[in-house]
Design a protein around this motif. Structure first.
Motif, PDB file in Angstrom:
ATOM      1  N   LEU A 177     -17.428 -95.629  20.083  1.00 53.99           N
ATOM      2  CA  LEU A 177     -18.166 -94.431  20.521  1.00 53.99           C
ATOM      3  C   LEU A 177     -18.200 -94.736  22.074  1.00 53.99           C
ATOM      4  O   LEU A 177     -17.926 -93.960  23.165  1.00 53.99           O
ATOM      5  CB  LEU A 177     -19.275 -93.958  20.147  1.00 53.99           C
ATOM      6  N   PHE A 187     -19.773 -84.505  24.497  1.00 55.11           N
ATOM      7  CA  PHE A 187     -19.778 -85.512  23.478  1.00 55.11           C
ATOM      8  C   PHE A 187     -20.870 -85.227  22.363  1.00 55.11           C
ATOM      9  O   PHE A 187     -20.845 -85.196  21.051  1.00 55.11           O
ATOM     10  CB  PHE A 187     -20.215 -86.846  23.694  1.00 55.11           C
ATOM     11  N   ARG A 215     -26.817 -87.468  16.002  1.00 55.70           N
ATOM     12  CA  ARG A 215     -26.212 -86.705  14.886  1.00 55.70           C
ATOM     13  C   ARG A 215     -24.759 -87.225  14.576  1.00 55.70           C
ATOM     14  O   ARG A 215     -24.521 -87.227  13.319  1.00 55.70           O
ATOM     15  CB  ARG A 215     -26.117 -85.179  15.380  1.00 55.70           C
ATOM     16  N   LEU A 216     -24.221 -87.436  15.413  1.00 52.94           N
ATOM     17  CA  LEU A 216     -22.787 -88.099  15.084  1.00 52.94           C
ATOM     18  C   LEU A 216     -22.768 -89.383  14.291  1.00 52.94           C
ATOM     19  O   LEU A 216     -21.915 -89.359  13.295  1.00 52.94           O
ATOM     20  CB  LEU A 216     -21.950 -88.345  16.475  1.00 52.94           C
ATOM     21  N   ARG A 248     -23.774 -88.621  10.848  1.00 54.65           N
ATOM     22  CA  ARG A 248     -22.838 -88.002  10.037  1.00 54.65           C
ATOM     23  C   ARG A 248     -21.592 -89.006   9.417  1.00 54.65           C
ATOM     24  O   ARG A 248     -21.336 -88.930   8.590  1.00 54.65           O
ATOM     25  CB  ARG A 248     -22.027 -86.643  10.729  1.00 54.65           C
ATOM     26  N   CYS A 249     -21.363 -90.037  10.490  1.00 50.88           N
ATOM     27  CA  CYS A 249     -20.458 -90.841  10.218  1.00 50.88           C
ATOM     28  C   CYS A 249     -21.060 -91.705   8.852  1.00 50.88           C
ATOM     29  O   CYS A 249     -20.563 -92.172   8.042  1.00 50.88           O
ATOM     30  CB  CYS A 249     -20.475 -91.820  11.369  1.00 50.88           C
ATOM     31  N   ALA A 257     -35.045 -80.427  10.392  1.00 45.75           N
ATOM     32  CA  ALA A 257     -33.457 -80.024  10.210  1.00 45.75           C
ATOM     33  C   ALA A 257     -33.067 -79.394  11.512  1.00 45.75           C
ATOM     34  O   ALA A 257     -31.896 -79.913  11.892  1.00 45.75           O
ATOM     35  CB  ALA A 257     -33.359 -78.684   9.100  1.00 45.75           C
ATOM     36  N   ARG A 313     -28.916 -81.792   5.218  1.00 42.41           N
ATOM     37  CA  ARG A 313     -29.515 -81.239   4.372  1.00 42.41           C
ATOM     38  C   ARG A 313     -29.854 -82.297   3.198  1.00 42.41           C
ATOM     39  O   ARG A 313     -30.722 -82.438   2.702  1.00 42.41           O
ATOM     40  CB  ARG A 313     -28.688 -80.108   3.775  1.00 42.41           C
ATOM     41  N   MET A 352     -29.120 -76.018   9.371  1.00 42.57           N
ATOM     42  CA  MET A 352     -28.397 -76.974   8.872  1.00 42.57           C
ATOM     43  C   MET A 352     -26.724 -76.737   8.701  1.00 42.57           C
ATOM     44  O   MET A 352     -26.270 -77.214   7.891  1.00 42.57           O
ATOM     45  CB  MET A 352     -28.902 -77.222   7.437  1.00 42.57           C
ATOM     46  N   GLU A 372     -15.327 -84.767  19.016  1.00 40.40           N
ATOM     47  CA  GLU A 372     -15.907 -86.114  18.563  1.00 40.40           C
ATOM     48  C   GLU A 372     -16.459 -86.067  17.444  1.00 40.40           C
ATOM     49  O   GLU A 372     -16.479 -86.943  16.491  1.00 40.40           O
ATOM     50  CB  GLU A 372     -16.695 -86.802  19.810  1.00 40.40           C
ATOM     51  N   GLN A 429     -14.109 -92.204   9.451  1.00 39.51           N
ATOM     52  CA  GLN A 429     -14.846 -93.233   8.695  1.00 39.51           C
ATOM     53  C   GLN A 429     -14.499 -92.764   7.367  1.00 39.51           C
ATOM     54  O   GLN A 429     -14.161 -93.831   6.340  1.00 39.51           O
ATOM     55  CB  GLN A 429     -16.385 -92.991   8.899  1.00 39.51           C
TER      56      GLN A 429
END
Lengths: 871, 113
Positions: free
Chosen positions: A21, A50, A55-56, A59-60, A376, A382, B1, B48, B56
């Motif tokens: 990143l 970005f 958070r990114l 999520r990854c 949240a 979630r 969310m 991104e 991933q």
């Protein structure tokens, strides 16, 4: 496997992603600068584009579709921190779960062991107990006569093997401490029928129960250990009842047929006369069915055989049939209603604990909905929030379950100790894993369902609505749910309380029942003379006469007496009697009455008063006129409205008439629950039965009865140093033992329902406390607008008590419907006893009222300005 | 969310676009985004926030493999390469997306008529 590898590579993965990143950002900035943008501006622009980097990353990470272990660890730590932050919530939730689960594990372990686990013999379903039965005798199962047994065995094809046995205590002498052996006389087929082998040596050969067979004995593992556990035990001679018997085998440690107390098994070597005796019904019979034969087939065949025997021996066998009961049921049948009642109680408690947990979690979820909404908003996915809540619930359930397991492990030893003698095979009870799993599963399920409710709510309502509503408290909807749960808790608790009330009332009445004899300060012990040493009536009578004289002359002893069966111990052998001059119709039932053979002085030692006539005296000797004393039921049944004194009765098997010399009241010979029915007392000195070579010695003492044991033993040793005594006890103890089962049952149900009451009342308290906290601003406004504090608290009280009343009403209705299940355990109380129902309602209402007073008073003390400012 | 906006892409098409882009040559993340934007004449933008989670996932599924290399600007970057499994997946995805687009086209024609 791949997943585990991935876990170890997780850190590497994190580093790679971060570097990647970073490179991405650099590329973008470089490109922007190349396009002519100022470096600072370019950086800001790129970063803005970005978005949220955390958070990114998150999520990854989610894409790595497994839960990294360190994150679970983090969740668990977080959960523990949250639980520690609200200690009251945690304590109440964990404690109620612990108690609910532990009670269930303990009770179910006993139930599982006694009722569900099959007998420890191969193919236990093929084992049956067989009884004789005759309609005129009230269709009660009766023992089997020897002749019937041998005929059944010869004629039955349904049974692979039949065996007879009878308890026949014997004396073991010529060892350091002579002792009485709990011996069973058994047909040689017993061990083969059960399908068990000896641990050392062998069991009986098929023909070893002939009259002329060499005397042999099989001993229990315990007796073998008592003898020093010699490895060369087989072939050793023991002196049993004065004659030598060769030990041929030792049974395995767990073998407990017919009871764990059994010390030895001796062949039922009957002579021809005894073998063909059809009238004396004294044997117990078990049988093993052939494979593929059902119990019903066997019963049909036994009917045919019974009819055949009735035709062949009409004088004796007319009307007699055989009844079959699965052996398992035979051994545990009486305990079934008790254990099922306890199990039901345990399950109700678990339900209450679960409802309580649900209630707590709902309240907690509501107060945390804001926290959840904030998390949240800060970017927690979630799935991440759900996972956190799942982990929290699991931590809670695990704590409760773990503590419960620890508690139950400790408690199981107590159950074994207290259960011994109360429930069959108590010594085998051990933790049952299915129930532990069931209880854990139930709580985990509850924890998950109700622990997740707030997260699911949040997902449904949507983030913004939640943030907004969280600020103002939660919807009334939640209060309704919680109110319903509290009502359910109260309803379940009232069912348990009704059961406790009914059982408690029964127990009180049982304990208040007069036994009919004076139990204080009476020592009892049992002696059985070996027939080889005391073969005749005269020898036996002489021994017991001398014993009585010696006992009476001991210092500190007020009275002494002897009786054939210990009072309050449960044994009441009955015989058929004939009344002189009575005309019996052909369909009239035969007169069965208890026979107690007593010494002169017994009535005085036991404290049984005479109603009429006289006691036995030393003058009632073998040669004198045969006499008898009858109880009031016997007098009423045989000579209604007439004076029984001077009338005569005889045993059907004995031609000698006995003149009634006295009348005594009925006593509770078999324990407080049962009436003894008609009874005939006869003097030991006039007995004609040579088999009656035993007695129970009763000694009324001046002080603590057990203190007199050495003196009495000495007196016995003085008469015959080889004569053992057994069952040394007191009448008080026998009385206590006869009420042990109801006391145990009532205690367990009482504890269970006490816990239930506590949990339910805490639920009521929690509900109102929560309501007051939530409605604080509203209550403030009401106060500001002129409502009196009293009105406010009444408003709140009414709301809570409506829930309680609803629960009580439902619970009592349920109890009314369920109460008849308890009927077999009750004594002197009807299942629908109105006083009990009213009492339970009162207890619940008062307890709930006490619980809601504190929050209601808090409402009265609200300061309107403070309450409004909080808004 | 709520999920973040997925650019202007139809759901499920991002992975196909990445696979398509990688079919020609191995690329690093930033280059993939750029390439998609350029070849679509700026019609499609790849955020991104969507790109890296998708990469991933594809790594885990085994459709692409990644190795550290050096970019045209001499930076250390992770370069993604299409694997045989990725090729197979691309065929499936292309067919699926083709069907969806076909369906949409038919509906649009019908609506215009």
């Amino acid at each position: 496997m791949k997943r585990i590898l991935r876990y170890f590579r997780a850190r590497q993965f994190e580093r790679d992603l971060a570097a990647e990143l970073e490179a991405h950002l650099d590329e973008k900035i470089a490109e922007l600068i190349a396009a002519g943008m100022h470096p600072d501006q370019a950086r800001a622009h790129a970063l803005r584009h970005f978005g949220n980097r955390t958070r990114l990353l998150e999520r990854c990470r989610e894409k790595w579709a497994f839960m990294p272990l360190d994150e679970i660890g983090q969740d668990v730590r977080y959960a523990l921190r949250m639980l520690r932050k609200s200690p009251v919530f945690t304590a109440v939730a964990v404690l109620s779960l612990t108690l609910g689960i532990a009670a269930n594990i303990l009770i179910f372990s006993a139930v599982d062991n006694v009722l569900l686990r099959s007998l420890p013999y191969p193919q236990p379903r093929r084992l049956f107990a067989l009884w004789s039965r005759s309609a005129p005798h009230g269709a009660e199962p009766m023992h089997v006569s020897a002749a019937d047994f041998y005929d059944w065995r010869a004629q039955s094809h349904a049974f692979e093997s039949l065996a007879a046995y009878a308890s026949w205590p014997m004396n073991l002498t010529d060892i350091d401490e002579p002792r009485r052996l709990a011996t069973e006389l058994v047909s040689a087929s017993l061990f083969a029928t059960l399908g068990v082998q000896a641990h050392i040596g062998r069991t009986f050969a098929p023909d070893e129960d002939r009259e002329q067979s060499a005397p042999v004995v099989v001993i229990s593992h315990r007796l073998w250990r008592e003898l020093g556990a010699p490895s060369e035990i087989a072939g050793r001679e023991l002196t049993i009842n004065g004659s030598p018997a060769t030990v041929i085998g030792v049974m395995p440690a767990g073998f407990a047929f017919p009871s764990p107390e059994t010390d030895a098994w001796v062949p039922l070597a009957l002579n021809t006369a005894n073998r063909s005796n059809r009238e004396g019904r004294w044997l117990k019979v078990i049988g093993r069915l052939r494979p593929n034969i059902t119990g019903r087939d066997a019963a049909t065949e036994m009917d045919v055989i019974s009819r055949r025997l009735a035709a062949a021996y009409p004088a004796i066998n007319t009307g007699w049939s055989a009844s079959l009961v699965p052996l398992q049921e035979e051994l545990v049948g009486k305990t079934r209603p008790i254990l099922l009642t306890l199990q039901a109680g345990g399950l109700l408690l678990l339900l209450i604990a679960c409802a309580n947990l649900a209630n707590l979690l709902l309240a907690r979820g509501a107060s945390r909905s804001r926290e959840i909404a904030v998390r949240a908003a800060l970017g927690a996915g979630r799935a991440r929030i759900l996972r956190q809540l799942i982990v929290e619930s699991l931590v809670l359930a695990t704590l409760g379950g773990g503590l419960a397991l620890a508690l139950a492990t400790q408690g199981i030893a107590l159950v074994r100790t207290f259960g011994a003698g109360l429930i069959p095979r108590a010594e085998d009870i051990h933790m049952s894993s299915p129930v532990a799993l069931f209880a854990l599963a139930a709580t985990v399920f509850t924890a998950l369902i109700f622990g997740l409710a707030p997260a699911l709510d949040a997902a449904r309502v949507g983030l913004r609505a939640h943030l907004a509503s969280a600020a103002r408290g939660t919807p009334r909807d939640l209060e309704h749910k919680r109110g319903l749960l509290v009502s359910i808790e109260i309803a379940l608790a009232s069912i348990l309380l009704v059961a406790t009330g009914l059982l408690g009332e029964s127990l009180v009445r049982l304990l208040a029942t007069a036994p009919g004899l004076q139990t204080g300060h009476v020592l009892t012990m049992r002696l059985a003379l070996p027939r080889s040493k005391y073969p005749t009536n005269a020898a036996q009578i002489a021994f017991f006469q001398q014993l009585l004289e010696r006992a009476q002359s001991l210092p500190g002893i007020a009275a002494a007496g002897e009786i054939s069966d210990t009072p309050l111990a449960g044994n009441n052998p009955t015989f058929e009697f004939v009344v002189q001059g009575a005309v019996r119709g052909p369909s009239d039932p035969p007169l069965q009455a208890g026979l107690r053979v007593i010494s002169a002085g017994y009535l005085r030692a036991a404290g049984i008063p005479l109603r009429k006539g006289r006691d036995f005296t030393a003058a009632d000797r073998p040669g004198s006129m045969p006499v008898a004393i009858v109880n009031e039921t016997m007098a009423r049944r045989c000579w209604p409205g007439a004076d029984p004194l001077g009338r005569a009765v005889r045993l059907k098997e004995d031609q000698r008439w006995m003149t009634v010399a006295g009348v005594v009241p009925d006593i509770k010979h078999m324990g407080l629950k049962a009436d003894e029915g008609p009874v005939v007392y006869t003097p030991y000195a006039q007995k004609t039965q040579e088999w009656l070579a035993w007695t129970t010695l009763l000694v009324r003492t001046a002080g603590e009865p057990m203190d007199f044991v050495p003196a009495v033993r000495n007196a016995i040793r003085g008469l015959d140093k080889n004569q053992p005594v057994a069952e040394i006890s007191t009448l008080e103890r026998s009385l206590a033992r006869s009420t042990a089962v109801p006391r145990f049952t009532t205690l367990v149900i009482g504890v269970v329902s006490g816990l239930a009451l506590l949990i339910a009342v805490v639920g009521v308290y929690g509900l109102l406390a929560y309501t007051v906290a939530r409605r604080m601003p509203e209550l403030g406004i009401r106060l500001a607008l002129g409502a009196s504090p009293r009105q406010l608290s009444w408003l709140l009280l009414r709301q809570a008590m409506v829930r309680v009343l609803g629960g009580v009403a439902a619970g009592l209705a349920g109890s009314w419907w369920l109460a008849h299940w308890l009927e077999s355990l009750l004594f002197g109380v009807r299942p629908h006893d109105p006083a009990t129902f009213a009492g339970v309602a009162a207890v619940l209402l008062l307890a709930s009222l006490a619980a809601v007073l504190a929050p209601a008073r808090r409402a009265m003390k609200i300061d309107p300005t403070a309450a409004l400012r909080a808004e | 969310m709520a999920a973040p906006p997925q650019g202007d892409l139809l759901p499920g098409t991002l992975e196909m676009l990445i696979l398509l882009t990688l079919r020609r040559e191995p690329l690093h993340g930033y280059a993939i985004a750029q390439r998609i934007q350029q070849t679509s004449a700026d019609l499609l933008r790849v955020e991104e926030g969507s790109l890296y989670p998708a990469l991933q996932r594809m790594l885990i599924e085994g459709w692409v493999s990644a190795e550290w290399g050096v970019s045209a600007r001499h930076r250390r970057v992770r370069i993604y390469t299409l694997t045989p499994a990725g090729r197979k997946q691309l065929t499936l995805e292309t067919e699926r997306v083709g069907r969806v687009l076909d369906g949409i086209a038919r509906v649009m024609r019908l609506a215009e008529a």
